[in-house]
Design a protein around this motif. Structure first.
Motif, short mmCIF file in Angstrom:
data_model
loop_
_atom_site.label_atom_id
_atom_site.label_comp_id
_atom_site.label_asym_id
_atom_site.label_seq_id
_atom_site.Cartn_x
_atom_site.Cartn_y
_atom_site.Cartn_z
N MET A 1 0.83 -1.20 0.00
CA MET A 1 0.00 0.00 0.00
C MET A 1 0.86 1.26 0.00
O MET A 1 0.55 2.23 -0.69
CB MET A 1 -0.94 0.00 1.21
CG MET A 1 -2.10 -0.96 1.06
SD MET A 1 -3.30 -0.80 2.40
CE MET A 1 -2.52 -1.77 3.67
N ASN A 2 1.95 1.22 0.73
CA ASN A 2 2.84 2.37 0.78
C ASN A 2 3.43 2.65 -0.61
O ASN A 2 3.51 3.80 -1.04
CB ASN A 2 3.95 2.14 1.80
CG ASN A 2 4.58 3.41 2.27
OD1 ASN A 2 4.01 4.49 2.17
ND2 ASN A 2 5.78 3.30 2.80
N ARG A 3 3.81 1.59 -1.33
CA ARG A 3 4.31 1.74 -2.71
C ARG A 3 3.23 2.35 -3.60
O ARG A 3 3.51 3.23 -4.41
CB ARG A 3 4.75 0.39 -3.26
CG ARG A 3 6.21 0.12 -3.17
CD ARG A 3 6.64 -1.08 -4.01
NE ARG A 3 5.80 -2.25 -3.88
CZ ARG A 3 5.91 -3.16 -2.94
NH1 ARG A 3 6.82 -3.04 -2.00
NH2 ARG A 3 5.11 -4.20 -2.90
N ALA A 4 2.01 1.88 -3.46
CA ALA A 4 0.91 2.39 -4.28
C ALA A 4 0.69 3.88 -4.00
O ALA A 4 0.45 4.66 -4.93
CB ALA A 4 -0.37 1.61 -4.00
N PHE A 5 0.76 4.28 -2.75
CA PHE A 5 0.60 5.69 -2.42
C PHE A 5 1.73 6.52 -3.03
O PHE A 5 1.48 7.57 -3.61
CB PHE A 5 0.55 5.89 -0.90
CG PHE A 5 -0.84 5.85 -0.34
CD1 PHE A 5 -1.55 7.01 -0.15
CD2 PHE A 5 -1.44 4.65 -0.03
CE1 PHE A 5 -2.84 6.98 0.35
CE2 PHE A 5 -2.73 4.60 0.47
CZ PHE A 5 -3.43 5.77 0.66
#
Length: 96
Positions: free
Chosen positions: A83-87
């Protein structure tokens, strides 16, 4: 503060940070032209879905027994990293 409590506080802080980013991106999208706005909104909607997933994982961790929490931690870390990568990716697309 126990390790578990510290970890949960860390996840809560990350959720707050992501919500602030979503709010910033939403404001930028509102200022964009119609075509860009639609493109941005798709990304924002996906980030909101991921944010909700994060909130659900956090809730599950808070409710889990001590043994279950230890087992869940590895899976949660992997999901939060994704999720952090997606953000970060979404934020970078907005900057382009």
């Amino acid at each position: 503060m126990s390790e578990r409590e510290h970890y949960i506080e860390k996840l809560k802080a990350q959720l707050d940070e992501w919500q602030a980013e979503i709010d910033k991106l939403q404001a930028r999208a509102e200022e964009a032209g119609e075509e860009a706005k639609a493109r941005y909104q798709e990304q924002i909607d996906e980030l909101k879905r991921q944010h909700e997933q994060g909130k659900e994982q956090l809730r599950e961790m808070q409710e889990a027994s001590e043994d279950a929490w230890e087992r869940m931690r590895e899976g949660v870390e992997s999901a939060w990293e994704s999720m952090n990568r997606a953000f970060r990716d979404a934020i970078n697309r907005f900057r382009q």
